[in-house]
Design a protein around this motif. Structure first.
Motif, mmCIF file in Angstrom:
data_model
loop_
_atom_site.group_PDB
_atom_site.id
_atom_site.type_symbol
_atom_site.label_atom_id
_atom_site.label_comp_id
_atom_site.label_asym_id
_atom_site.label_seq_id
_atom_site.Cartn_x
_atom_site.Cartn_y
_atom_site.Cartn_z
ATOM 1 N N UNK A 93 0.885 -1.155 0.000
ATOM 2 C CA UNK A 93 0.000 0.000 0.000
ATOM 3 C C UNK A 93 0.928 1.212 0.000
ATOM 4 N N UNK A 94 0.757 2.084 -0.967
ATOM 5 C CA UNK A 94 1.601 3.275 -1.061
ATOM 6 C C UNK A 94 0.755 4.477 -0.669
ATOM 7 N N UNK A 95 1.148 5.135 0.400
ATOM 8 C CA UNK A 95 0.389 6.299 0.861
ATOM 9 C C UNK A 95 0.712 7.516 0.004
ATOM 10 N N UNK A 96 -0.206 8.422 -0.017
ATOM 11 C CA UNK A 96 -0.024 9.685 -0.737
ATOM 12 C C UNK A 96 0.717 10.644 0.191
ATOM 13 N N UNK A 97 1.621 11.455 -0.314
ATOM 14 C CA UNK A 97 2.302 12.428 0.546
ATOM 15 C C UNK A 97 1.302 13.362 1.221
ATOM 16 N N UNK A 147 9.576 18.742 6.202
ATOM 17 C CA UNK A 147 10.338 19.193 5.034
ATOM 18 C C UNK A 147 9.949 20.637 4.726
ATOM 19 N N UNK A 148 10.813 21.386 4.087
ATOM 20 C CA UNK A 148 10.481 22.774 3.747
ATOM 21 C C UNK A 148 9.286 22.842 2.784
ATOM 22 N N UNK A 149 8.452 23.815 2.981
ATOM 23 C CA UNK A 149 7.281 24.005 2.121
ATOM 24 C C UNK A 149 7.702 24.224 0.674
ATOM 25 N N UNK A 180 1.426 18.789 -4.230
ATOM 26 C CA UNK A 180 2.349 18.098 -5.123
ATOM 27 C C UNK A 180 3.802 18.442 -4.807
ATOM 28 N N UNK A 181 4.598 17.394 -4.603
ATOM 29 C CA UNK A 181 6.004 17.582 -4.249
ATOM 30 C C UNK A 181 6.864 17.767 -5.492
ATOM 31 N N UNK A 182 8.027 18.350 -5.274
ATOM 32 C CA UNK A 182 9.009 18.529 -6.340
ATOM 33 C C UNK A 182 9.902 17.290 -6.439
ATOM 34 N N UNK A 183 10.800 17.295 -7.377
ATOM 35 C CA UNK A 183 11.624 16.127 -7.661
ATOM 36 C C UNK A 183 12.492 15.691 -6.482
ATOM 37 N N UNK A 184 12.865 16.593 -5.609
ATOM 38 C CA UNK A 184 13.699 16.201 -4.462
ATOM 39 C C UNK A 184 12.981 15.167 -3.592
ATOM 40 N N UNK A 185 11.662 15.312 -3.431
ATOM 41 C CA UNK A 185 10.900 14.334 -2.658
ATOM 42 C C UNK A 185 10.621 13.086 -3.486
#
Length: 86
Positions: free
Chosen positions: A15-19, A53-55, A63-68
């Motif tokens: 099960x993969x949770x959503x960020x 994590x920083x906003x 939606x997260x950026x590529x670093x996440x």
């Protein structure tokens, strides 16, 4: 997922949770808490990784950026096929 797992026992399920959203960065378990699940299932918890994590690591509130995404990919690979220490 449990029914699928019973029918296909050789397939490892997750099960993969959503960020979590930016509203829950201080306490992501408000968004999703894997410890409250009432079934035995493997969990790839992307929610807890986002704690504090920083906003600005988010494109918008959800939606997260590529670093996440890079971290999520590392988690996924480690769970599917762990890297050998060297």
């Amino acid at each position: 997922m449990q029914d699928f797992g019973r029918h296909y026992p050789d397939i490892k399920l997750f099960l993969i949770s959503h960020p979590s959203t930016t509203d829950h960065l201080d306490d992501p378990v408000l968004h999703f808490d894997a410890t409250t699940l009432k079934c035995e299932i493997n969990v790839l918890d992307r929610t807890i990784v986002n704690k504090k994590v920083p906003v600005d690591w988010y494109f918008d509130t959800q939606h997260v950026l590529s670093i996440m995404n890079e971290e999520y990919n590392h988690q996924l690979v480690e769970n599917i096929c762990p890297l050998k220490g060297g």
